[in-house]
Write a protein that holds these residues in place. Structure first.
Motif, mmCIF file in Angstrom:
data_model
loop_
_atom_site.group_PDB
_atom_site.id
_atom_site.type_symbol
_atom_site.label_atom_id
_atom_site.label_comp_id
_atom_site.label_asym_id
_atom_site.label_seq_id
_atom_site.Cartn_x
_atom_site.Cartn_y
_atom_site.Cartn_z
ATOM 1 N N GLY B 42 0.734 -1.039 -0.044
ATOM 2 C CA GLY B 42 -0.018 -0.192 -0.026
ATOM 3 C C GLY B 42 0.801 1.361 -0.092
ATOM 4 O O GLY B 42 0.521 2.340 -0.738
ATOM 5 N N SER B 175 1.623 -1.155 5.293
ATOM 6 C CA SER B 175 0.601 -0.189 5.908
ATOM 7 C C SER B 175 -0.720 -0.602 6.581
ATOM 8 O O SER B 175 -0.894 -0.256 7.916
ATOM 9 N N GLY B 176 -1.024 -1.895 6.453
ATOM 10 C CA GLY B 176 -1.858 -2.598 7.124
ATOM 11 C C GLY B 176 -1.013 -3.797 7.605
ATOM 12 O O GLY B 176 0.141 -3.886 7.414
ATOM 13 N N ASN B 192 -5.242 -13.468 11.418
ATOM 14 C CA ASN B 192 -5.658 -12.163 11.961
ATOM 15 C C ASN B 192 -5.004 -10.949 11.234
ATOM 16 O O ASN B 192 -4.174 -11.241 10.207
ATOM 17 N N GLY B 193 -5.384 -9.982 11.574
ATOM 18 C CA GLY B 193 -5.059 -8.611 10.690
ATOM 19 C C GLY B 193 -5.566 -7.424 11.425
ATOM 20 O O GLY B 193 -6.580 -7.738 12.363
ATOM 21 N N THR B 194 -4.963 -6.271 11.407
ATOM 22 C CA THR B 194 -5.731 -5.060 11.649
ATOM 23 C C THR B 194 -5.081 -3.793 10.565
ATOM 24 O O THR B 194 -4.213 -4.050 10.246
ATOM 25 N N SER B 195 -6.078 -3.150 10.793
ATOM 26 C CA SER B 195 -6.001 -1.785 9.861
ATOM 27 C C SER B 195 -5.007 -0.756 10.766
ATOM 28 O O SER B 195 -4.695 0.293 10.171
ATOM 29 N N LEU B 196 -4.519 -0.857 11.853
ATOM 30 C CA LEU B 196 -3.681 -0.218 12.770
ATOM 31 C C LEU B 196 -2.202 -0.508 12.409
ATOM 32 O O LEU B 196 -1.535 -1.382 13.200
ATOM 33 N N GLY B 198 1.681 0.510 9.664
ATOM 34 C CA GLY B 198 2.457 1.520 9.547
ATOM 35 C C GLY B 198 1.860 2.522 8.785
ATOM 36 O O GLY B 198 2.245 3.792 9.123
ATOM 37 N N GLY B 199 0.913 2.368 8.023
ATOM 38 C CA GLY B 199 -0.027 3.472 7.423
ATOM 39 C C GLY B 199 -0.401 4.068 8.304
ATOM 40 O O GLY B 199 -0.688 5.573 8.005
ATOM 41 N N THR B 200 -1.088 3.725 9.237
ATOM 42 C CA THR B 200 -1.622 4.512 10.242
ATOM 43 C C THR B 200 -0.815 5.592 11.230
ATOM 44 O O THR B 200 -1.108 6.833 11.241
ATOM 45 N N TRP B 202 2.297 6.505 10.108
ATOM 46 C CA TRP B 202 2.610 7.562 9.020
ATOM 47 C C TRP B 202 1.867 8.422 8.534
ATOM 48 O O TRP B 202 1.894 9.712 8.398
ATOM 49 N N GLY B 203 0.202 8.003 8.250
ATOM 50 C CA GLY B 203 -0.645 8.629 8.009
ATOM 51 C C GLY B 203 -1.136 9.987 8.965
ATOM 52 O O GLY B 203 -1.136 11.110 8.649
ATOM 53 N N ASN B 285 -0.307 -2.072 20.765
ATOM 54 C CA ASN B 285 -1.455 -2.618 20.110
ATOM 55 C C ASN B 285 -1.283 -3.801 19.389
ATOM 56 O O ASN B 285 -1.815 -4.543 19.339
ATOM 57 N N ILE B 289 -2.405 -7.802 20.116
ATOM 58 C CA ILE B 289 -3.065 -8.428 19.297
ATOM 59 C C ILE B 289 -2.187 -9.662 18.684
ATOM 60 O O ILE B 289 -2.794 -10.616 18.764
#
Lengths: 759, 759
Positions: B42, B175-176, B192-196, B198-200, B202-203, B285, B289
């Motif tokens: 991403g 990113s995710g 498992n996975g999380t959207s929090l 590297g992209g978070t 950095w963004g 986090n 997880i």
């Protein structure tokens, strides 16, 4: 000392306090309860305090920003000291949350009260268990996917047993988050936690947006589109990543899209988009960690509490969706209407409330509460709550089967049912007229007008938002009307009518008894007695379909003419079923009574006499407090000795204990069989027959209730909409005899002519 | 076609590419490998491509921002097409990550190559397993609490078996974040996975700070104090919340302190504080997880990969601390030096690398790699890596026990050991002199000077940061010197010396054999042979303590004078132990040889002859490629036929298969028994005796190795610091005979005079 607290309005984000309508009333609480409880979290301080209110008292709720500790102390002072009186020496401030430690010295010194620290986690559990066990409609699920199916996103937990079952996981979302595994009333363990909580959302949005309050931030989030800042799976893959089941619309990286922006684009990112993305981030993450924790502990229900939620639809939906997604539907996310007050409520109810050593038992120990919506103020559709009134200790009927959902019909769909019910019940005028007929005082007129306005306001609110106060049922509407009457000081407007009806009925009792005794067989006698119950049950001031008839000829309608209004027994949709035969006389039966007048005197007393004469121990359970023209336990107890001159069976049986009149603990025209007075629960532990009489108790509620003993439900369908919903006609009779092994009924009923009794 | 890629520098945050030193060299790879692999995530695109390099080839690594897709395509074009040549029709672009789908058409059309999509998750696992199995020092743990104990925060995984064990959890943080449970070489599941991710970080930091690159953000985070924005348990409680084990310093609510700030205070929150808080938030986090996921799947090792980590100490420490905290130490967080290239490496090695159907086997199938640090560029202390060279297929010796840590001493503490070693080995001049002595060409002089500079640079870097390239050991330093020599084209500078030493030794062989044969008993013969091995082993050009002596009288020192330098057998700290007796002649033995000249000719050959004459099958394992004056398998094979005129035992045994000379697969003066050539592993599967000779192979490495068969380790302590570390004196002999049931040794050794053989 004055603990009479007005409903002071507290706004957590402002210096000036603002109203919080979440009050709990304690009508039966006549002792002074000099307790204030405070739960001081990282961001918010939650306060619960007691004030006297009519017959009993009320628990009041308020919240402040923790940072405004001076205002909090000022507020506590005002609650704890009357204007011109010295501080009561015995007052206790129960304090929990981190602030109980941090501000302990200030509380002690500046308030001059005894400060007792209550463990935060224990208080949360005490508070939650109080709510689960005592407050109907406390728990709900929220799922916006239901809307596409024509249902409400919100659905209340209707199984009266379910909410209070163990184990469960409590996820308390304050500034930070604690996760507690709860396996019993005080058996719990903090099994997880995270620093990504309400404080994180609030703190980061304080830096990222101009919003100055948490509610403003949530409002921003409602308007935003997170896709403008979040990187979706589709942004990376150009579509789904099907192989591992990730949809293109799944968030791959929260805020990931910001990376690709030019400095100019970044400067123009919209605040609502940021707010929505961050709300998703926190909520998704909480759902995931909560699920993983529940999974590890083999728990399938997660209660989310804390002021983070604020009944915000996006928050609740995200938490629900996340738990559902990760658990593949195996774990349920549950929400609470008193979500933010668990800790404060728990501290309030923990241990003794008074410092005096002369009092060993806490004033609320074992007390039960009923919700009172009369003066409820609306916060949001999901948290509007009324006050709660003590109703004595209660428990479930032992022979009741689980699951148990008291209400027969809920309005969970389009709200069409709800609107029909509201429409059929919205007229307050008959009640106002009744008040005026018996009490011509100016005070009564004023209060009747206020009742009319209060009730109308509620009905108008409900017309707009039927699930404003919980899941809507006929029971709720009936109880709400009673609450509004009581709130305006009308605790028993039917008293004169009830007295008159009873007097008139008593005049026919001897003839009624003689007529049934003269019949040739027990079978004929039993059928006649059941018919009389049905006829007597037609005298119902609460049934709109009968109100006009009753007001025209109150008390003068002979039983036969009432019976004539009941549809003849030919129209049943279940007429092909074989007759149900009561094969043996019960050893001990419990009979829930309904109305005063002909119903109780000519219907219930002769039916009870039939069983008493055949050796059955009979418990007559009647309401604790007046509701419509329902007979109360007090009234029934007073009535029975007056039958001695007509037939001594009842009074003699009462004297020797074969007949018991007991307080059911209820103040409703309907009946929740899990909320019965403890004394009744104990006395009915070994019954082998249960009879439930009346539209409110046997049709609006308990129509679908199942028992481990034979049960008889008797009533008349006097509400057109309910009759339609259950597939019968207005004024069809209900005589439903059920054996424990019967398959569950949905809306089928068995007509009286198919019921028999073995000689 | 030209795949010769210069080390093009790629800066992910800039338009212009910048150098990434993570190259893998393939010296034995002479075929063209027209493959480029790209992993388009991403945020970042990672590229691995092959270039020819000396004898073999090299894998090159580069990364770009995904957003700069035009630059990526330009870069790929330059790698895939030579300046004036048409595109090679057989070239393949292996593509993985979301961009493999999203940019498939652009790659195909603009590059004109075959684009083959490789599954992202499968590629991650292939890449990781490649690194775990093939790259020593790839895996490390990181824990800053070690610093207080005088240790480095970083510690490399030293058990050669451990890293490659299943199951493990891979947490790939791009990113995710994806979490994969891996149970076998290609057995994995995304659990498992999380959207929090590297992209978070950095963004959000792009919105919250002025930092314009991810590395700038990490630099900010290093300077910040999160306590200025995070709400700690102590901020709420005023101290610890001991009852549930929360310390006052624990973060209760990330960014929670911002809530209490005034708008002015908020405007002055420091960017470093924000950056640090957010780094903690994401890392904590993820650790939580990841732990919960590992816990559910009963996994105790978690590999963290992806460019989020960037070997940032705070990130690694937070992840490690979190996993340790939540698991109470039961689960280990592991990091990788090639953390960001798993997907690209995996795609590179997946399936066939060439489109041509004539080639059925992928060029790297079964190839093994050795790390080559010679031209390594430094990125950070934790990711500086060299290139990797193919060394043929390898595997572990069957009789080797687990765990196995090749190196006897690591410098993990204050680095004092490391500095002593570096100091003892930093002189490049003897090697430069040796080169000049045998090759007077200007080219050799230039390359020798360059070798000298290159080697000195490495040693200076290591003096500053001993663990720059992995865990520091003598083996590493010895190998590094060899790599620098090879990098400058000096593949065998000792060739003339080795040849001369061997010739001289051959002249003494007959006398040597006759002398031992003349002894009265096998016991005496065996002791004499072992003494000769020790004496021969003194001829070691790699031992600084002997270099001067050797350079003075190279090849002329008689065995007896060499033996005289060895300490007499009285000073052992273990002299009280009872003699170890070899009770039976082995059926099949494996003997790892060391130096050329007297060592091999007068030490090893007579010892082998002793066993051959008694029926033992003998495998002599020698190096695959030259290292110092060690004899290679090729040289040993050429030597043996020349002994025919002296004694035909060796050549005859070789001819009939009783004696085997085998390539060990090693190019080191030391020995890693898990990285042996497959042919040797197969041949040695049923040995019942193993002999390891020499300081590098039996002291620097394998001193602590344990076997399931009897083992004999012979050598001389020729390094003063190692002797000191192991509690012996310089020039003490080592003759250590171990039985499988012996308790593990630490630094004890058994002297030669206590070893005997049963007649």
């Amino acid at each position: 000392m004055n603990l009479h607290g007005a409903s002071i309005v507290v706004d957590p984000e402002a210096a000036a306090p603002s109203a919080d309508a979440r009050h709990i009333a304690l009508p039966h609480q006549s002792d002074l309860v000099p307790t204030i409880a405070i739960d001081v979290g990282g961001s918010l301080a939650k306060i619960v305090w007691f004030s006297q209110h009519g017959q009993g008292g009320r628990l009041n709720f308020a919240k402040f920003e923790t940072a405004r500790i001076d205002a909090i102390i000022h507020f506590l002072k005002a609650r704890a000291i009357s204007a011109d009186e010295a501080m009561h020496p015995a007052i206790i401030l129960k304090a929990t949350g981190g602030g109980a430690y941090k501000f302990h010295d200030r509380f002690t010194q500046e308030l001059g009260v005894v400060v007792r620290k209550e463990d935060e986690m224990a208080a949360l559990i005490t508070g939650l268990n109080f709510l689960l066990q005592q407050i109907p409609n406390e728990v709900f699920t929220y799922d916006e996917r239901r809307v596409a199916q024509g249902q409400d996103a919100m659905r209340y937990e209707t199984d009266a047993f379910h909410a209070a079952q163990y184990p469960y996981l409590l996820v308390n979302i304050g500034s930070g988050v604690s996760m507690l595994k709860v396996t019993g009333p005080q058996a719990f363990e903090r099994v997880n936690g995270t620093s990504l909580g309400g404080g994180t959302l609030w703190g980061l949005l304080s830096l990222l947006t101009k919003a100055s309050s948490f509610d403003e931030m949530l409002a921003l989030a409602s308007q935003g589109d997170n896709k403008n800042v979040d990187m979706l799976v589709g942004d990376i893959y150009g579509g789904d990543y099907g192989k591992i089941g990730l949809k293109g619309s799944t968030i791959a990286s929260s805020f990931g899209k910001v990376i690709r922006m030019s400095p100019e684009e970044r400067a123009h990112v919209k605040e609502p988009d940021i707010a929505r993305s961050l709300l998703f981030l926190i909520s998704n993450n909480l759902a995931q960690i909560a699920y993983l924790t529940a999974q590890h502990h083999a728990i399938d229900r997660i209660y989310f509490s804390g002021f983070f939620i604020r009944a915000h639809p996006t928050t609740m939906n995200t938490l629900s969706y996340g738990v559902h997604y990760w658990s593949k539907g195996a774990v349920q996310a549950l929400f609470l209407r008193h979500e933010g007050y668990l800790g404060a409520l728990g501290a309030f109810f923990t241990g003794d409330s008074v410092a005096s050593s002369s009092r060993q038992r806490a004033p609320f120990d074992g007390a039960a509460f009923a919700e009172d919506f009369a003066k409820a103020e609306v916060i949001t559709p999901y948290t509007a709550v009324g006050s709660l009134a003590t109703v004595g200790r209660f428990g479930p009927l032992a022979c009741l089967r689980r699951p148990y959902r008291p209400d027969t019909i809920h309005s969970t769909g389009s709200g069409r049912d709800a609107l029909l019910w509201i429409n059929s019940m919205k007229r307050a005028s008959p009640f106002v007229e009744l008040i005026q007929a018996h009490d011509p005082s100016p005070s009564a007129a004023l209060r009747a007008a206020e009742f009319s306005r209060l009730y109308r306001d509620h009905m108008e609110r409900l017309e707009k938002e039927p699930h404003l106060y919980g899941h809507l049922s006929l029971r709720f509407l009936l109880d709400l009307r009673e609450q509004c009457l009581r709130e305006m000081g009308f605790s028993d407007i039917f008293a004169p009518i009830k007295a008159k009806d009873t007097e008139i009925a008593l005049q026919s009792l001897a003839a009624c008894v003689a007529a049934t005794d003269a019949l040739a067989s027990d079978r004929e006698r039993f059928l006649a007695l059941v018919s009389n119950v049905l006829a007597g049950n037609m005298y119902d001031w609460g049934a709109a379909a009968l109100q006009d008839a009753l007001f025209c000829g109150a008390g003068s309608m002979p039983l036969s003419s009432a019976a004539a209004k009941i549809n003849p027994g030919t129209a049943s949709h279940d007429s092909n079923s074989s007759p149900r035969i009561i094969t043996a006389f019960p050893r001990k039966m419990l009979l829930f009574t309904d109305n005063s007048g002909p119903d109780a005197v000519l219907g219930i007393l002769p039916l009870a006499r039939f069983f008493l004469q055949r050796g059955t121990h009979v418990i007559l359970a009647a309401n604790d407090r007046p509701a419509l023209n329902d007979i109360t336990a007090e009234e029934l107890t007073a009535l029975i000795p007056r039958t001695r001159t007509i037939d001594p069976v009842w009074a003699d049986a009462l004297a020797r204990g074969q007949l018991q009149v007991m307080d059911s603990g209820s103040d409703s025209t309907c009946l929740d069989l899990t909320r019965l007075a403890h004394a009744l629960v104990d006395a009915a532990a070994d019954i082998d027959f249960v009879v439930i009489e009346g539209m409110g108790r046997a049709i609006h509620t308990n129509f679908l209730a199942r028992f481990t003993v034979p049960a008889l439900k008797i009533g008349v369908f006097k509400n057109a909409h309910v009759a339609e919903a259950l597939g019968v006609r207005l004024f069809d009779p209900l005589v439903k005899f059920e054996l424990p092994d019967d398959p569950p009924t949905d809306a089928s009923c068995i007509r009286c002519e198919t019921l028999s009794i073995q000689e």
